[in-house]
Design an enzyme around this catalytic site. Structure first.
Site, mmCIF file in Angstrom:
data_model
loop_
_atom_site.group_PDB
_atom_site.id
_atom_site.type_symbol
_atom_site.label_atom_id
_atom_site.label_comp_id
_atom_site.label_asym_id
_atom_site.label_seq_id
_atom_site.Cartn_x
_atom_site.Cartn_y
_atom_site.Cartn_z
ATOM 1 N N LYS D 106 0.883 -1.167 0.000
ATOM 2 C CA LYS D 106 0.000 0.000 0.000
ATOM 3 C C LYS D 106 0.918 1.213 0.000
ATOM 4 O O LYS D 106 1.625 1.479 0.976
ATOM 5 C CB LYS D 106 -0.895 0.006 1.236
ATOM 6 C CG LYS D 106 -1.736 1.259 1.358
ATOM 7 C CD LYS D 106 -2.809 1.114 2.441
ATOM 8 C CE LYS D 106 -3.617 2.387 2.515
ATOM 9 N NZ LYS D 106 -3.048 3.352 3.491
ATOM 10 N N GLY D 167 -7.824 10.072 9.461
ATOM 11 C CA GLY D 167 -8.137 10.241 10.873
ATOM 12 C C GLY D 167 -9.125 11.348 11.177
ATOM 13 O O GLY D 167 -9.471 11.578 12.334
ATOM 14 N N THR D 216 -8.582 4.532 11.983
ATOM 15 C CA THR D 216 -8.831 5.361 13.158
ATOM 16 C C THR D 216 -10.246 5.230 13.706
ATOM 17 O O THR D 216 -10.451 5.169 14.919
ATOM 18 C CB THR D 216 -8.566 6.845 12.813
ATOM 19 O OG1 THR D 216 -7.247 6.966 12.287
ATOM 20 C CG2 THR D 216 -8.700 7.731 14.034
#
Lengths: 264, 264, 264, 264
Positions: D106, D167, D216
């Protein structure tokens, strides 16, 4: 009694040139020349962008768009609309300069005809070449803060993020990344596409944008001159609000009439 | 060359009285009288609302808000801010009229101190009584199209839906029900709360609202006079855009520079 | 290893009756009975609403909608859809009870056929009468927190604010007033119109709504049974997220991979 | 009676490997290992991403994150979080492969620590190198359709546009460019940042995204395992709704109970 607010703005400065108007106009899609001229006049703009691909440099007779505007009054900003690659955009910009038109260039590298979204990589490549060759480069980009920073670092004169796709009139449906671009920029930030109404233009300016470029929303309005003046007022409103310090948004209400009174 | 758009607006007419300005100002929450006066001046407004509960009708010396404004220049619009029930609002309106202040009344029936949202039932009850007694009633309401229609039917002079809670500065986060109110109304629609910046005011006017009432966003701005002028421009921009016929919003892009040109 | 979260929910309780499902289904607009039955089954719902005006109480043969559903498995919630006034709604509710159908009533007073928005005053009037007569009243309302509080105070069993107009599928474009209703309510809050997709239903539940009523989005989906199951999952997802405590929204980013590592 | 919808989905396939779960989990920011393990279990996920920079390849004892998860059950997706340049990202990916961890990567190239927005140019450069070296590359990008297309053209296995900053929990405040990416993509589209609640995940899937990566919003929820299960349900709901064909959004209402009935 004081009749005018004491706020004094500094003019917009791009590559050393100053502008009192923060509205830049495009010249495409007007229904006729008269409507275009009336809109330009009503807008109070000082800079106008022209698509180079609409000019036939080999045939002076065809250069109608250049003849329709009094260039002693307006700063010309040639653009590379219709260029799908960096190479095309570079070639067109060079040609325009060699013809004596301008060394300013609104850089558009747009491979996709459906959404007209700009190519970040091709734009950066073309900007690098053109900056090196002494052009004043104003690149049109998606609202990508990292790309904006990279363009600024290589020496572009501005960054021009879109509010929404060209001609869509959707305004700035999510302006967070434009806010980040503004927060991080050391060059003027010009919101360049998607503005559909003065409320959109005002919003861009309230966020701290330095200027707006508007075309379709004026050219295709029922009354282009009326809309041009409306956009001018919207931009002045948004700029003045930015300088005047708006209230924060609050989740709760806050009484406008605190009740220290005595009537019960 | 044509220098001004040919759009001619009709003035705002409420209960037979005409206004050239479509901005109505509140008088609460200014930091001092000088800032309030400068903001009123810069706003170009012609109507100002005053909370009756802040006036001590028994003690003329305390009527400071009334003395701070030159009422020969502005139409006074008393309001019932701070009234939690229909009964309170009716009583305060009657008292104001008996004191010779005005028979216009901005009707607020607000039971809840946290969100300051209006009571639809209490507002309708009070409006019915006051209209019957000959008052010119301008009711403050949630953006409820059925309630707006009912108020119009009993004879209120306007309807005044909120954009968002009073003082919140959130603008018009969802304006669909305001659009329906405008579409169905035969009396002026005045957006009355939540406007935080000129872009919000412009948006309200673009939707076809007849006027905006603004208080906190001007009074609590860093520079109230600057913001007042910004709001004035925003309202003019939005109104002019409404009259000029904006482009529709489109999901796709639409090239501003159609490429009939020849440079390749 | 723990394989299931330890969250235990309490069932939804309305007027003393408990429900494990927080999804209520409507019965209108299905293309045929088979699709309706498959959707009801896939939804896992325990309560179904039926428009009384679609039932001919004088002709038992015509009571098709009542015969199409196994009422031993589902709690029936008659509704007053199609009633434009309080009087109509009261009359229809009384008739349904006298026929032995139910003393529960989903109260709809909707004067406007275009936007189908409820009448706040007529709804309150009808609710008052029906509560006094011993009905269990579930009123459909605009997202008006003051009206919701007034209905609760006169004894309605729930409040049912709309997310957006009936059948529009717009979801909850502005949910602030629904949040206020939830914050202030002591009776269950059921979001009742406008839900177009599971994301809308999940959002309503994440805000703390107690249940959702869905009709068009399931009945008119290409695959109603598939969408019914999707809505069921969306409601379970939103409820579980509400109980699990979501993270706050932040204007800035926050790294998910804090870099205490050593690879450089 | 039919009890289950007849919709059959095809599994998600990335670089020839199939996954039944369309939820990918991150491993950062959990308060402790137990919460992480419970969340992974409750999520039903089959692929987990791990930040390579949190692994000390020189000190096997420090490789805690790798030891905390049963890698026989989950596909590992190493990521280059914390890499500010293409060079760093390339180096870290090579190191991970040379250690035998995986040839999937990734790809994150994130120069800015405040908003954690990805670098379009650096990401494209690194992707080109890593694809050439045989890596299976899943690049994290801003929601830029032209960049997505370019990455696909050089051979990345997916594209992973953000919904909003990492987040932030803001969800997908403007999803139009993600819609364009999905419309144009021939590789799986995974929405990779900003998801804060199941409603966001469901929305991404309803738009046609192939999967979501969430960290998150689960790790920092009050109850991570509960939220993990909620996200799983939200993704299943959104996917099933996508396959079931949602109703269009309409500006007007549309009665759910057409009134062919006879009760008056």
């Amino acid at each position: 009694m004081q009749t005018e607010p004491t706020i004094v703005d500094t003019p917009l400065t791009i590559a050393g040139k100053t502008f009192n108007s923060r509205l830049i106009l495009g010249t495409g899609k007007y229904r006729n020349t008269e409507e275009m001229q009336a809109a330009i006049e009503a807008s109070g703009c000082e800079m106008i962008t022209v698509a180079l691909r609409r000019i036939d440099f080999d045939d002076p007779k065809s250069r109608s768009i250049l003849e329709d505007i009094d260039w002693s009054r307006y700063h010309i900003l040639p653009n590379t609309a219709g260029c799908a690659t960096a190479e095309e955009a570079i070639r067109v910009a060079r040609l325009a300069r060699s013809m004596g038109l301008s060394d300013w260039i609104k850089l558009e590298v747009i491979p996709d005809p459906k959404y007209l979204l700009p190519d970040p990589v091709g734009t950066l490549e073309a900007a690098r070449v053109l900056v090196d060759e002494g052009f004043v480069v104003l690149p049109y980009i998606n609202a990508d803060p990292v790309l904006a920073k990279r363009l600024e670092e290589i020496g572009t004169a501005t960054v021009m993020p879109l509010g929404s796709p060209i001609g869509s009139g959707q305004g700035l449906p999510d302006f967070r990344q434009i806010q980040i671009i503004i927060e991080q920029a050391n060059v003027p930030v010009i919101v360049d596409a998607g503005i559909g109404a003065p409320s959109d233009a005002a919003l861009a300016m309230e966020l701290g944008a330095d200027a707006c470029l508007i075309n379709t929303a004026i050219a295709q309005a029922k009354n282009p001159a009326g809309m041009a003046r409306a956009m001018r007022l919207g931009i002045e409103a948004g700029r003045l609000a930015y300088l005047s310090g708006r209230i924060p948004k609050k989740p709760y209400a806050s009484a406008s009439s605190p009740l220290e009174g005595v009537v019960r």
